[in-house]
Design an enzyme around this catalytic site. Structure first.
Site, PDB file in Angstrom:
ATOM      1  N   SER A 143      -9.115  10.862   5.259  1.00  0.00           N
ATOM      2  CA  SER A 143      -9.010  10.178   6.547  1.00  0.00           C
ATOM      3  C   SER A 143      -7.956   9.089   6.504  1.00  0.00           C
ATOM      4  CB  SER A 143     -10.366   9.570   6.917  1.00  0.00           C
ATOM      5  OG  SER A 143     -10.249   8.690   8.009  1.00  0.00           O
ATOM      6  N   TYR A 168     -17.409   4.476   5.512  1.00  0.00           N
ATOM      7  CA  TYR A 168     -16.820   5.794   5.742  1.00  0.00           C
ATOM      8  C   TYR A 168     -15.479   5.913   5.017  1.00  0.00           C
ATOM      9  CZ  TYR A 168     -14.343   9.575   8.106  1.00  0.00           C
ATOM     10  OH  TYR A 168     -13.609  10.699   8.370  1.00  0.00           O
TER      11      TYR A 168
END
Length: 341
Positions: A143, A168
Protein backbone atom coordinates in the site's frame (compact mmCIF):
# COMPACT_ATOMS: atom_id res chain seq x y z
CA UNK A 1 -0.95 -21.92 -14.82
CA UNK A 2 -3.20 -22.41 -11.82
CA UNK A 3 -3.45 -18.93 -10.31
CA UNK A 4 -4.77 -18.38 -6.80
CA UNK A 5 -6.35 -14.94 -6.28
CA UNK A 6 -7.08 -14.23 -2.62
CA UNK A 7 -9.62 -11.52 -1.91
CA UNK A 8 -11.46 -12.54 -5.09
CA UNK A 9 -14.80 -11.15 -3.86
CA UNK A 10 -13.13 -7.82 -3.18
CA UNK A 11 -12.90 -4.79 -5.45
CA UNK A 12 -9.52 -5.37 -7.10
CA UNK A 13 -9.69 -9.16 -6.69
CA UNK A 14 -12.93 -9.35 -8.67
CA UNK A 15 -11.57 -7.28 -11.56
CA UNK A 16 -8.29 -9.22 -11.60
CA UNK A 17 -10.04 -12.61 -11.57
CA UNK A 18 -12.24 -11.58 -14.49
CA UNK A 19 -9.29 -10.36 -16.54
CA UNK A 20 -7.26 -13.51 -15.89
CA UNK A 21 -10.23 -15.70 -16.83
CA UNK A 22 -10.82 -13.70 -19.99
CA UNK A 23 -7.13 -14.27 -20.80
CA UNK A 24 -7.66 -18.02 -20.58
CA UNK A 25 -6.06 -18.85 -17.20
CA UNK A 26 -7.25 -21.31 -14.57
CA UNK A 27 -8.18 -19.24 -11.52
CA UNK A 28 -8.98 -20.30 -7.97
CA UNK A 29 -10.65 -17.45 -6.08
CA UNK A 30 -10.53 -17.28 -2.30
CA UNK A 31 -12.34 -14.90 0.06
CA UNK A 32 -13.77 -15.07 3.58
CA UNK A 33 -16.57 -12.61 2.65
CA UNK A 34 -16.40 -10.83 6.00
CA UNK A 35 -18.78 -8.05 6.98
CA UNK A 36 -16.31 -5.14 7.01
CA UNK A 37 -18.66 -3.69 4.38
CA UNK A 38 -21.88 -4.84 2.70
CA UNK A 39 -21.56 -8.55 1.89
CA UNK A 40 -24.28 -8.18 -0.77
CA UNK A 41 -21.81 -6.24 -2.89
CA UNK A 42 -19.23 -9.01 -2.49
CA UNK A 43 -21.73 -11.69 -3.49
CA UNK A 44 -22.85 -9.56 -6.45
CA UNK A 45 -19.24 -9.40 -7.70
CA UNK A 46 -18.98 -13.18 -7.42
CA UNK A 47 -22.20 -13.58 -9.37
CA UNK A 48 -20.56 -11.64 -12.23
CA UNK A 49 -17.98 -14.45 -12.24
CA UNK A 50 -20.65 -17.16 -12.25
CA UNK A 51 -20.51 -18.06 -8.56
CA UNK A 52 -24.01 -18.09 -7.14
CA UNK A 53 -24.58 -16.94 -3.58
CA UNK A 54 -26.38 -20.06 -2.40
CA UNK A 55 -23.35 -22.29 -3.04
CA UNK A 56 -20.75 -20.28 -1.09
CA UNK A 57 -22.39 -20.24 2.32
CA UNK A 58 -20.15 -22.97 3.72
CA UNK A 59 -16.49 -22.41 4.53
CA UNK A 60 -14.05 -24.80 2.86
CA UNK A 61 -16.27 -26.04 0.03
CA UNK A 62 -15.19 -25.34 -3.54
CA UNK A 63 -17.85 -23.76 -5.79
CA UNK A 64 -17.78 -23.97 -9.59
CA UNK A 65 -18.64 -21.09 -11.91
CA UNK A 66 -21.57 -21.40 -14.29
CA UNK A 67 -19.97 -18.79 -16.60
CA UNK A 68 -16.25 -19.59 -16.56
CA UNK A 69 -15.38 -23.32 -16.68
CA UNK A 70 -11.84 -22.47 -15.51
CA UNK A 71 -12.95 -20.65 -12.34
CA UNK A 72 -13.34 -22.17 -8.89
CA UNK A 73 -14.15 -20.32 -5.68
CA UNK A 74 -13.59 -21.25 -2.04
CA UNK A 75 -14.77 -19.38 1.03
CA UNK A 76 -11.83 -19.50 3.41
CA UNK A 77 -9.85 -17.34 5.81
CA UNK A 78 -6.09 -17.02 5.43
CA UNK A 79 -5.76 -17.68 9.15
CA UNK A 80 -6.99 -21.26 8.62
CA UNK A 81 -3.56 -22.77 8.01
CA UNK A 82 -4.67 -26.39 7.67
CA UNK A 83 -7.37 -25.80 5.06
CA UNK A 84 -5.19 -23.32 3.18
CA UNK A 85 -2.42 -25.90 2.99
CA UNK A 86 -4.92 -28.52 1.76
CA UNK A 87 -6.08 -26.13 -0.97
CA UNK A 88 -2.54 -25.62 -2.26
CA UNK A 89 -1.99 -29.39 -2.24
CA UNK A 90 -5.21 -30.22 -4.07
CA UNK A 91 -5.20 -27.47 -6.72
CA UNK A 92 -1.44 -27.58 -7.50
CA UNK A 93 -1.23 -23.79 -7.46
CA UNK A 94 1.73 -22.33 -9.36
CA UNK A 95 1.15 -18.56 -9.05
CA UNK A 96 -0.40 -16.61 -6.16
CA UNK A 97 -1.78 -13.07 -6.13
CA UNK A 98 -2.52 -12.22 -2.51
CA UNK A 99 -5.00 -9.34 -2.35
CA UNK A 100 -6.84 -10.54 0.75
CA UNK A 101 -6.29 -8.27 3.73
CA UNK A 102 -8.14 -6.25 6.30
CA UNK A 103 -8.29 -2.89 4.57
CA UNK A 104 -8.84 0.63 5.82
CA UNK A 105 -6.63 3.05 7.72
CA UNK A 106 -9.34 4.39 10.01
CA UNK A 107 -10.80 0.99 10.91
CA UNK A 108 -7.37 -0.05 12.22
CA UNK A 109 -7.69 2.51 15.01
CA UNK A 110 -10.72 0.67 16.35
CA UNK A 111 -9.99 -3.00 15.54
CA UNK A 112 -6.22 -3.54 15.64
CA UNK A 113 -6.41 -7.30 16.29
CA UNK A 114 -8.15 -7.85 12.95
CA UNK A 115 -5.14 -6.46 11.11
CA UNK A 116 -2.68 -8.68 12.94
CA UNK A 117 -4.77 -11.80 12.28
CA UNK A 118 -5.49 -11.18 8.60
CA UNK A 119 -2.53 -9.14 7.41
CA UNK A 120 0.27 -10.70 9.46
CA UNK A 121 -0.79 -14.24 10.45
CA UNK A 122 -2.69 -14.75 7.20
CA UNK A 123 0.22 -13.51 5.10
CA UNK A 124 2.63 -15.79 6.95
CA UNK A 125 0.38 -18.73 6.10
CA UNK A 126 0.45 -17.72 2.43
CA UNK A 127 4.26 -17.55 2.51
CA UNK A 128 4.49 -20.97 4.15
CA UNK A 129 2.17 -22.50 1.55
CA UNK A 130 4.22 -20.96 -1.27
CA UNK A 131 7.39 -22.32 0.30
CA UNK A 132 6.05 -25.84 0.84
CA UNK A 133 4.21 -26.26 -2.47
CA UNK A 134 6.76 -25.03 -5.02
CA UNK A 135 4.88 -21.87 -5.96
CA UNK A 136 6.84 -20.06 -8.67
CA UNK A 137 5.80 -16.50 -7.88
CA UNK A 138 3.91 -14.67 -5.13
CA UNK A 139 2.54 -11.25 -6.06
CA UNK A 140 0.98 -9.41 -3.12
CA UNK A 141 -0.76 -6.15 -2.29
CA UNK A 142 1.17 -3.61 -0.31
CA UNK A 143 0.00 0.00 0.00
CA UNK A 144 1.01 3.61 -0.54
CA UNK A 145 0.28 4.06 3.17
CA UNK A 146 3.72 2.56 3.96
CA UNK A 147 5.24 5.94 3.00
CA UNK A 148 3.67 7.41 6.15
CA UNK A 149 5.37 10.65 7.17
CA UNK A 150 7.59 10.73 4.08
CA UNK A 151 7.58 14.33 2.81
CA UNK A 152 9.43 13.81 -0.47
CA UNK A 153 7.19 13.49 -3.54
CA UNK A 154 6.62 11.73 -5.83
CA UNK A 155 7.00 8.63 -3.66
CA UNK A 156 9.73 6.32 -4.89
CA UNK A 157 10.30 2.71 -3.90
CA UNK A 158 13.82 3.62 -2.82
CA UNK A 159 12.49 6.08 -0.22
CA UNK A 160 12.74 5.14 3.46
CA UNK A 161 9.42 3.80 4.81
CA UNK A 162 10.24 3.58 8.50
CA UNK A 163 7.52 5.98 9.69
CA UNK A 164 4.07 4.39 9.15
CA UNK A 165 1.28 6.25 10.97
CA UNK A 166 -1.40 3.55 11.08
CA UNK A 167 -1.43 -0.11 12.02
CA UNK A 168 -2.69 -0.89 8.53
CA UNK A 169 0.42 0.73 7.07
CA UNK A 170 2.65 -1.08 9.57
CA UNK A 171 1.08 -4.41 8.61
CA UNK A 172 1.80 -3.76 4.92
CA UNK A 173 5.40 -2.78 5.65
CA UNK A 174 5.66 -6.04 7.62
CA UNK A 175 4.43 -7.97 4.58
CA UNK A 176 7.24 -6.50 2.49
CA UNK A 177 9.84 -7.49 5.09
CA UNK A 178 8.41 -11.00 5.45
CA UNK A 179 8.38 -11.49 1.67
CA UNK A 180 12.01 -10.38 1.46
CA UNK A 181 12.97 -12.92 4.12
CA UNK A 182 11.21 -15.80 2.38
CA UNK A 183 12.65 -14.91 -1.03
CA UNK A 184 16.12 -14.84 0.48
CA UNK A 185 15.81 -18.01 2.57
CA UNK A 186 13.72 -20.23 0.30
CA UNK A 187 14.45 -18.98 -3.21
CA UNK A 188 11.06 -18.15 -4.66
CA UNK A 189 9.99 -14.91 -6.33
CA UNK A 190 7.93 -12.32 -4.49
CA UNK A 191 6.66 -9.05 -5.93
CA UNK A 192 5.01 -6.42 -3.75
CA UNK A 193 2.74 -3.77 -5.28
CA UNK A 194 2.14 -0.52 -3.43
CA UNK A 195 -1.37 0.48 -4.53
CA UNK A 196 -2.35 4.15 -4.73
CA UNK A 197 -6.04 5.06 -4.08
CA UNK A 198 -7.81 2.71 -6.50
CA UNK A 199 -11.34 3.62 -7.65
CA UNK A 200 -13.83 2.45 -10.25
CA UNK A 201 -16.95 0.28 -10.80
CA UNK A 202 -17.64 -2.29 -8.06
CA UNK A 203 -15.50 -0.21 -5.67
CA UNK A 204 -15.45 -0.34 -1.88
CA UNK A 205 -18.21 1.56 -0.02
CA UNK A 206 -15.73 2.90 2.55
CA UNK A 207 -13.63 4.79 -0.01
CA UNK A 208 -13.96 8.43 -1.05
CA UNK A 209 -15.35 7.86 -4.56
CA UNK A 210 -18.20 5.73 -3.23
CA UNK A 211 -18.91 7.90 -0.17
CA UNK A 212 -19.01 11.14 -2.15
CA UNK A 213 -21.19 9.74 -4.95
CA UNK A 214 -23.68 8.22 -2.51
CA UNK A 215 -23.96 11.39 -0.44
CA UNK A 216 -24.28 13.75 -3.42
CA UNK A 217 -26.97 11.64 -5.11
CA UNK A 218 -28.88 11.46 -1.81
CA UNK A 219 -28.35 15.23 -1.34
CA UNK A 220 -26.53 14.68 1.94
CA UNK A 221 -23.45 16.58 3.05
CA UNK A 222 -19.95 15.19 2.51
CA UNK A 223 -17.07 15.31 5.01
CA UNK A 224 -13.95 16.94 3.59
CA UNK A 225 -10.95 16.35 5.83
CA UNK A 226 -8.03 18.69 6.46
CA UNK A 227 -10.35 21.42 5.15
CA UNK A 228 -9.87 20.01 1.65
CA UNK A 229 -6.09 20.43 1.66
CA UNK A 230 -5.40 16.86 0.54
CA UNK A 231 -4.02 15.33 -2.64
CA UNK A 232 -4.27 11.76 -3.85
CA UNK A 233 -2.90 9.70 -6.71
CA UNK A 234 -6.34 8.43 -7.78
CA UNK A 235 -5.90 5.34 -9.98
CA UNK A 236 -8.62 3.78 -12.11
CA UNK A 237 -9.04 0.06 -11.49
CA UNK A 238 -8.45 -0.99 -15.12
CA UNK A 239 -5.03 0.68 -15.02
CA UNK A 240 -4.23 -1.30 -11.86
CA UNK A 241 -5.30 -4.58 -13.44
CA UNK A 242 -3.30 -3.85 -16.60
CA UNK A 243 -0.29 -3.46 -14.34
CA UNK A 244 -0.80 -6.67 -12.35
CA UNK A 245 -1.56 -9.09 -15.19
CA UNK A 246 1.80 -8.84 -17.03
CA UNK A 247 3.59 -9.52 -13.75
CA UNK A 248 1.54 -12.67 -13.19
CA UNK A 249 2.06 -13.71 -16.80
CA UNK A 250 5.80 -12.85 -16.69
CA UNK A 251 5.53 -10.47 -19.61
CA UNK A 252 8.48 -8.36 -18.55
CA UNK A 253 10.69 -6.25 -20.76
CA UNK A 254 14.31 -7.02 -21.59
CA UNK A 255 15.50 -4.66 -18.83
CA UNK A 256 14.03 -6.87 -16.09
CA UNK A 257 16.18 -9.51 -14.43
CA UNK A 258 14.03 -12.59 -13.65
CA UNK A 259 16.80 -13.94 -11.42
CA UNK A 260 16.12 -11.11 -8.97
CA UNK A 261 13.78 -12.84 -6.55
CA UNK A 262 12.48 -9.94 -4.44
CA UNK A 263 10.83 -6.92 -6.07
CA UNK A 264 8.74 -3.93 -5.03
CA UNK A 265 6.82 -1.51 -7.25
CA UNK A 266 4.55 1.49 -6.93
CA UNK A 267 1.38 1.06 -8.96
CA UNK A 268 -0.64 4.22 -9.42
CA UNK A 269 -1.68 6.89 -11.87
CA UNK A 270 1.59 8.84 -11.40
CA UNK A 271 -0.36 12.09 -10.95
CA UNK A 272 -1.48 13.80 -7.75
CA UNK A 273 -4.97 15.34 -7.84
CA UNK A 274 -6.32 17.84 -5.33
CA UNK A 275 -9.23 16.40 -3.36
CA UNK A 276 -11.42 19.43 -4.06
CA UNK A 277 -10.78 19.04 -7.80
CA UNK A 278 -11.77 15.37 -7.55
CA UNK A 279 -15.00 16.32 -5.77
CA UNK A 280 -15.70 19.01 -8.37
CA UNK A 281 -15.44 16.45 -11.16
CA UNK A 282 -17.91 14.17 -9.35
CA UNK A 283 -20.29 17.13 -9.00
CA UNK A 284 -20.05 17.85 -12.74
CA UNK A 285 -20.65 14.21 -13.65
CA UNK A 286 -23.68 13.84 -11.37
CA UNK A 287 -25.03 17.34 -12.02
CA UNK A 288 -25.51 18.17 -8.34
CA UNK A 289 -23.46 20.51 -6.18
CA UNK A 290 -22.13 18.90 -2.99
CA UNK A 291 -22.70 20.34 0.46
CA UNK A 292 -19.23 20.22 1.98
CA UNK A 293 -18.51 20.03 5.70
CA UNK A 294 -14.89 20.94 6.31
CA UNK A 295 -13.21 18.87 9.02
CA UNK A 296 -9.71 18.57 10.50
CA UNK A 297 -7.15 15.94 9.51
CA UNK A 298 -8.01 12.43 10.64
CA UNK A 299 -5.57 10.33 12.71
CA UNK A 300 -3.54 7.97 10.50
CA UNK A 301 -4.17 9.98 7.33
CA UNK A 302 -1.53 11.65 5.15
CA UNK A 303 -1.72 14.97 3.32
CA UNK A 304 -0.60 13.83 -0.12
CA UNK A 305 0.22 10.73 -2.15
CA UNK A 306 1.93 10.65 -5.53
CA UNK A 307 3.43 7.56 -7.16
CA UNK A 308 6.65 7.35 -9.11
CA UNK A 309 5.89 4.35 -11.36
CA UNK A 310 9.06 4.53 -13.45
CA UNK A 311 10.30 1.12 -12.25
CA UNK A 312 7.06 -0.60 -13.28
CA UNK A 313 7.10 1.31 -16.54
CA UNK A 314 10.68 0.18 -17.21
CA UNK A 315 10.20 -3.49 -16.31
CA UNK A 316 6.65 -4.14 -17.48
CA UNK A 317 5.84 -1.29 -19.87
CA UNK A 318 3.21 0.00 -17.42
CA UNK A 319 1.13 2.88 -18.84
CA UNK A 320 -1.81 4.14 -16.77
CA UNK A 321 -3.98 6.10 -19.19
CA UNK A 322 -7.47 6.65 -17.74
CA UNK A 323 -8.21 10.35 -17.11
CA UNK A 324 -10.01 11.23 -13.87
CA UNK A 325 -12.98 12.56 -15.85
CA UNK A 326 -13.47 9.22 -17.65
CA UNK A 327 -12.88 7.11 -14.55
CA UNK A 328 -15.39 9.07 -12.47
CA UNK A 329 -18.04 8.78 -15.20
CA UNK A 330 -17.50 5.01 -15.36
CA UNK A 331 -17.99 4.73 -11.61
CA UNK A 332 -21.06 6.98 -11.46
CA UNK A 333 -22.69 5.09 -14.37
CA UNK A 334 -22.05 1.80 -12.57
CA UNK A 335 -23.36 3.17 -9.26
CA UNK A 336 -26.60 4.40 -10.85
CA UNK A 337 -27.14 1.05 -12.57
CA UNK A 338 -26.28 -1.08 -9.53
CA UNK A 339 -28.55 0.86 -7.16
CA UNK A 340 -31.25 1.55 -9.79
CA UNK A 341 -30.91 5.33 -9.53
Amino acid sequence: MNILVTGAAGFIGYHLSKKLLDNGHNVIGLDNINDYYDVNLKFARLEQLGIQRNIVKTFGNIALSDIYPSFKFIRLTLENKEELNALFEKEQITIVCNLAAQAGVRYSLENPETYINSNIVGFLNILECCRNHSVKHLVYASSSSVYGLNKETPFKVCHTVDSPISLYAASKKSNELMAHTYSHLFGFRTTGLRFFTVYGPWGRPDMAMFLFTKAILNKNSISVFNNGDLERDFTYVDDIINGIVPILEDKYTSSYNPEQLYNLYNIGNSKSVKLLSFIEEIEKTIGIKATKVMKPMQPGDVKATWADVSDLERDYNYRPNTPIKIGIKQFVDWYRAYYNI
